[in-house]
Design a protein around this motif. Structure first.
Motif, PDB file in Angstrom:
ATOM      1  N   ASN A 184       0.740  -1.253   0.199  1.00  0.00           N
ATOM      2  CA  ASN A 184       0.192  -0.579   0.015  1.00  0.00           C
ATOM      3  C   ASN A 184       0.411   1.321  -0.531  1.00  0.00           C
ATOM      4  N   CYS A 185       1.984   1.498  -0.644  1.00  0.00           N
ATOM      5  CA  CYS A 185       2.632   2.762  -1.496  1.00  0.00           C
ATOM      6  C   CYS A 185       3.132   2.400  -2.852  1.00  0.00           C
ATOM      7  N   ASN A 186       3.403   4.388  -2.707  1.00  0.00           N
ATOM      8  CA  ASN A 186       4.199   4.273  -4.299  1.00  0.00           C
ATOM      9  C   ASN A 186       5.658   4.421  -4.297  1.00  0.00           C
ATOM     10  N   CYS A 187       6.128   3.513  -4.709  1.00  0.00           N
ATOM     11  CA  CYS A 187       7.161   2.587  -4.472  1.00  0.00           C
ATOM     12  C   CYS A 187       7.900   3.657  -6.145  1.00  0.00           C
ATOM     13  N   ILE A 214      -0.493  -0.151  -7.053  1.00  0.00           N
ATOM     14  CA  ILE A 214      -0.495  -0.697  -8.246  1.00  0.00           C
ATOM     15  C   ILE A 214      -0.337  -0.561  -8.726  1.00  0.00           C
ATOM     16  N   GLU A 215      -1.389  -0.025  -9.465  1.00  0.00           N
ATOM     17  CA  GLU A 215      -1.120   0.437 -11.351  1.00  0.00           C
ATOM     18  C   GLU A 215       0.040   1.230 -11.223  1.00  0.00           C
ATOM     19  N   HIS A 216       0.366   2.564 -10.347  1.00  0.00           N
ATOM     20  CA  HIS A 216       1.231   3.154 -10.358  1.00  0.00           C
ATOM     21  C   HIS A 216       2.840   2.776 -10.545  1.00  0.00           C
ATOM     22  N   ASN A 217       2.918   1.683  -9.117  1.00  0.00           N
ATOM     23  CA  ASN A 217       3.811   0.438  -9.458  1.00  0.00           C
ATOM     24  C   ASN A 217       3.948  -0.542 -10.110  1.00  0.00           C
ATOM     25  N   LEU A 218       3.530  -1.059 -11.094  1.00  0.00           N
ATOM     26  CA  LEU A 218       3.200  -1.228 -12.599  1.00  0.00           C
ATOM     27  C   LEU A 218       4.496  -1.040 -13.397  1.00  0.00           C
TER      28      LEU A 218
END
Length: 78
Positions: A10-13, A46-50
């Protein structure tokens, strides 16, 4: 070879992984960055991390079941 193992939940990495990848590339070090998402519940993360999958030397794994901090770290090590 340098292996950077990053448990994610649950974080944007994206910014972190992008910076790590940039620094490793700049140093000329052989590296791999493996980020494992422990079944995040926030779809936007999840969308950003992809996006990090597009970076050279980076692998992004999404788990189907949350296993907790210790287990996700052990998974990354194995």
């Amino acid at each position: 070879m340098l292996s950077i193992l990053l448990p994610v939940y649950n974080c944007n990495c994206v910014a972190l992984v992008t910076e790590l990848q940039r620094q490793c590339t700049e140093c000329g070090t052989d590296f791999e960055i493996i980020a494992a998402d422990d079944c995040s519940s926030v779809a936007s993360y999840i969308e950003h991390n992809l996006r990090i999958e597009r970076l050279d030397g980076v692998h992004y794994i999404t788990r189907k079941q949350n296993v907790g901090r210790s287990a996700i770290r052990n998974f990354l090590i194995s």
